[in-house]
Write a protein that holds these residues in place. Structure first.
Motif, mmCIF file in Angstrom:
data_model
loop_
_atom_site.group_PDB
_atom_site.id
_atom_site.type_symbol
_atom_site.label_atom_id
_atom_site.label_comp_id
_atom_site.label_asym_id
_atom_site.label_seq_id
_atom_site.Cartn_x
_atom_site.Cartn_y
_atom_site.Cartn_z
ATOM 1 N N SER A 47 52.433 37.752 -5.142
ATOM 2 C CA SER A 47 52.040 36.610 -3.856
ATOM 3 C C SER A 47 51.176 37.071 -3.149
ATOM 4 O O SER A 47 49.970 36.583 -2.757
ATOM 5 N N SER A 48 51.307 38.488 -2.545
ATOM 6 C CA SER A 48 50.262 38.817 -1.574
ATOM 7 C C SER A 48 48.838 39.276 -2.004
ATOM 8 O O SER A 48 47.964 38.758 -1.620
ATOM 9 N N MET A 49 48.993 39.888 -3.277
ATOM 10 C CA MET A 49 47.875 40.335 -3.938
ATOM 11 C C MET A 49 46.914 39.235 -4.536
ATOM 12 O O MET A 49 45.672 39.342 -4.326
ATOM 13 N N THR A 50 47.703 38.296 -5.284
ATOM 14 C CA THR A 50 46.928 37.048 -5.766
ATOM 15 C C THR A 50 46.223 36.348 -4.626
ATOM 16 O O THR A 50 45.008 35.942 -4.807
ATOM 17 N N GLN A 51 46.747 35.984 -3.616
ATOM 18 C CA GLN A 51 46.445 35.283 -2.592
ATOM 19 C C GLN A 51 45.342 35.889 -1.682
ATOM 20 O O GLN A 51 44.345 35.384 -1.525
ATOM 21 N N MET A 52 45.418 37.153 -1.585
ATOM 22 C CA MET A 52 44.423 37.925 -1.003
ATOM 23 C C MET A 52 43.052 38.301 -1.661
ATOM 24 O O MET A 52 42.195 38.165 -1.039
ATOM 25 N N GLU A 103 41.397 30.937 7.582
ATOM 26 C CA GLU A 103 42.464 29.891 7.599
ATOM 27 C C GLU A 103 43.326 29.947 6.274
ATOM 28 O O GLU A 103 42.754 30.299 5.310
ATOM 29 N N PHE A 104 44.295 29.928 6.344
ATOM 30 C CA PHE A 104 45.368 29.683 5.385
ATOM 31 C C PHE A 104 44.868 28.660 4.278
ATOM 32 O O PHE A 104 44.408 27.576 4.503
ATOM 33 N N ASP A 105 44.876 29.576 3.092
ATOM 34 C CA ASP A 105 44.309 28.267 1.987
ATOM 35 C C ASP A 105 45.442 27.905 1.150
ATOM 36 O O ASP A 105 46.272 28.697 0.425
ATOM 37 N N PHE A 106 45.929 26.644 1.465
ATOM 38 C CA PHE A 106 46.933 25.940 0.858
ATOM 39 C C PHE A 106 46.758 25.817 -0.891
ATOM 40 O O PHE A 106 47.697 26.258 -1.708
ATOM 41 N N PRO A 107 45.624 25.686 -1.256
ATOM 42 C CA PRO A 107 45.472 25.476 -2.717
ATOM 43 C C PRO A 107 45.510 26.685 -3.484
ATOM 44 O O PRO A 107 46.316 26.673 -4.589
ATOM 45 N N VAL A 108 45.508 27.714 -2.925
ATOM 46 C CA VAL A 108 45.390 28.952 -3.465
ATOM 47 C C VAL A 108 46.888 29.623 -3.538
ATOM 48 O O VAL A 108 47.315 30.041 -4.519
ATOM 49 N N MET A 109 47.627 29.109 -2.513
ATOM 50 C CA MET A 109 49.074 29.460 -2.359
ATOM 51 C C MET A 109 49.803 28.560 -3.655
ATOM 52 O O MET A 109 50.445 29.207 -4.346
ATOM 53 N N PHE A 110 49.365 27.411 -3.741
ATOM 54 C CA PHE A 110 50.343 26.455 -4.746
ATOM 55 C C PHE A 110 49.688 27.171 -6.243
ATOM 56 O O PHE A 110 50.474 27.059 -7.085
ATOM 57 N N ILE A 111 48.418 27.367 -6.244
ATOM 58 C CA ILE A 111 48.086 27.984 -7.533
ATOM 59 C C ILE A 111 48.729 29.341 -7.938
ATOM 60 O O ILE A 111 49.403 29.569 -9.085
ATOM 61 N N SER A 112 48.994 30.000 -6.991
ATOM 62 C CA SER A 112 49.608 31.382 -7.101
ATOM 63 C C SER A 112 51.033 31.381 -7.322
ATOM 64 O O SER A 112 51.721 31.642 -8.219
#
Length: 382
Positions: free
Chosen positions: A237-242, A343-352
């Motif tokens: 979670s952390s590495m893919t979103q980061m 800012e928090f990236d919601f699309p990236v979070m959902f893809i991850s």
């Protein structure tokens, strides 16, 4: 010889974690030593601000990533030593009965430090593949003089020799502590746990179905594996979103490196945790199959209980990467011009999250198929 090289090979997870930690920390530390050499050459307010930001970034990356992976490596080392002692407690009890002291037996556990040495050495060698590109990217900045790459022997000592020696000593000390049991207790394979199972007076707890009770007992008896599965999902979670956010805050190289490290750590840790769960519950699974439980019921009781823990780990990783990047932007690069607001990236979070769900469920499906192949005959022949 109590412990051999073949036993140490099973600690590939520690080697992978050590490799990832040293790959990042050694590269940034080497760069730190080189950037210190141009400190007196820095002139101008913006150059000084950028220099301080670079130094702060190095410290944050080394302490946060290195510290997190160090703690995980220690927990994994303790887990494997305890697992080895539990499996070979009868042999260890015989050695104690023959007059061998705890320390004399435990000193052979230094071999577990080999896994750390293999990982740190691989990570250190990997830095030489990445550092030329890393330095080239850092020298694109016009505020600072050109930073020349040098090889610092102290980095090799700090991140290869000292960790391997420290883990070897730690393995000996922990092994000596764990085998401080009476000889008869080891030989009779009678391990008394330090906790007591308390029955709740609640009627729902008393009348808990067998499969539900098995799910709970599996989680309670293997807390370390819960940590590993949460850590695997945390890393992913952390590495893919980061890594997706690095396109605006850093170079593409850093983003790709973080993505690769996150996937490798997640897959390795998840693989080790689930294989250990299956291996430690083969007798239970075989007996359940004998009494008519289906493969799906065995999978839900043994593996399904870890699914909520994996989701919690993913959520913690999401919060962690957001907090770390906000720290970098709002504190480390506070005085720098041109740094975008994060800012928090919601699309990236959902893809991850979608990618994690696919990978996790595929792994679970694969090991569910392995559960089907476990037979009572194999258990009886052990």
């Amino acid at each position: 010889m109590v412990v051999g090289i073949k036993d140490a090979r099973k600690l590939i997870g520690i080697s992978v974690i050590s490799c990832c930690a040293v790959l990042v920390c050694a590269m940034f530390t080497n760069f730190y030593f080189d950037i210190l050499q141009i400190k007196d050459m820095v002139s101008g307010e913006m150059a000084a601000i950028f220099y301080d930001a670079q130094v702060s970034t190095i410290k944050v990356v080394c302490f946060v990533s290195g510290g997190c992976l160090l703690v995980t490596s220690v927990i994994m080392l303790f887990f494997y030593i305890k697992h080895y002692i539990d499996i070979h407690k009868k042999e260890l009890g015989i050695l104690k009965a023959l007059g061998y002291s705890d320390l004399k037996i435990a000193k052979h556990f230094w071999i577990f430090g080999v896994s750390v040495f293999q990982g740190t050495l691989a990570g250190y060698c990997g830095t030489f593949l990445l550092m030329p590109r890393f330095y080239k990217l850092q020298n694109k900045d016009h505020y600072l003089p050109e930073i020349t790459m040098h090889i610092h022997p102290s980095v090799f000592v700090y991140f290869v020799i000292l960790p391997a020696a420290a883990f070897a000593v730690l393995a000996i000390a922990y092994a000596a502590f764990k085998i401080r049991r009476p000889v008869l207790q080891l030989i009779r394979e009678d391990i008394r746990t330090s906790y007591k199972i308390r029955r709740s007076p609640n009627s729902k707890e008393r009348d808990c179905p067998f499969l539900e009770e098995l799910r709970r007992s599996t989680l309670k008896s293997r807390k370390t594996l819960v940590f590993f599965i949460m850590f695997a999902s945390f890393c992913f979670s952390s590495m893919t979103q980061m890594s997706a956010s690095m396109k605006d805050l850093a170079s593409d190289m850093m983003g790709m490196m973080m993505l690769a490290i996150g996937i490798v750590l997640a897959c390795t840790t998840l693989f080790m945790a689930i294989t250990t769960v299956i291996g430690g519950n083969t007798k239970t699974i075989a007996m359940m199959r004998v009494f008519g439980y289906s493969k799906r019921e065995c999978q839900r009781a043994i593996l399904g209980c870890y699914r909520p823990m994996a989701y919690i780990g993913f959520a913690v990783g999401t919060v962690y990467q957001y907090a770390l990047l906000r720290l970098m932007v709002d504190v480390v690069f506070e005085d720098m011009e041109g740094i975008p607001v994060y800012e928090f990236d919601f699309p990236v979070m959902f893809i991850s999250l979608a990618a994690f769900l696919v990978i996790y469920e595929v792994v679970m499906y694969y090991y569910s198929a392995r559960i089907k192949k476990i037979s009572m005959k194999e258990i009886m022949l052990e």
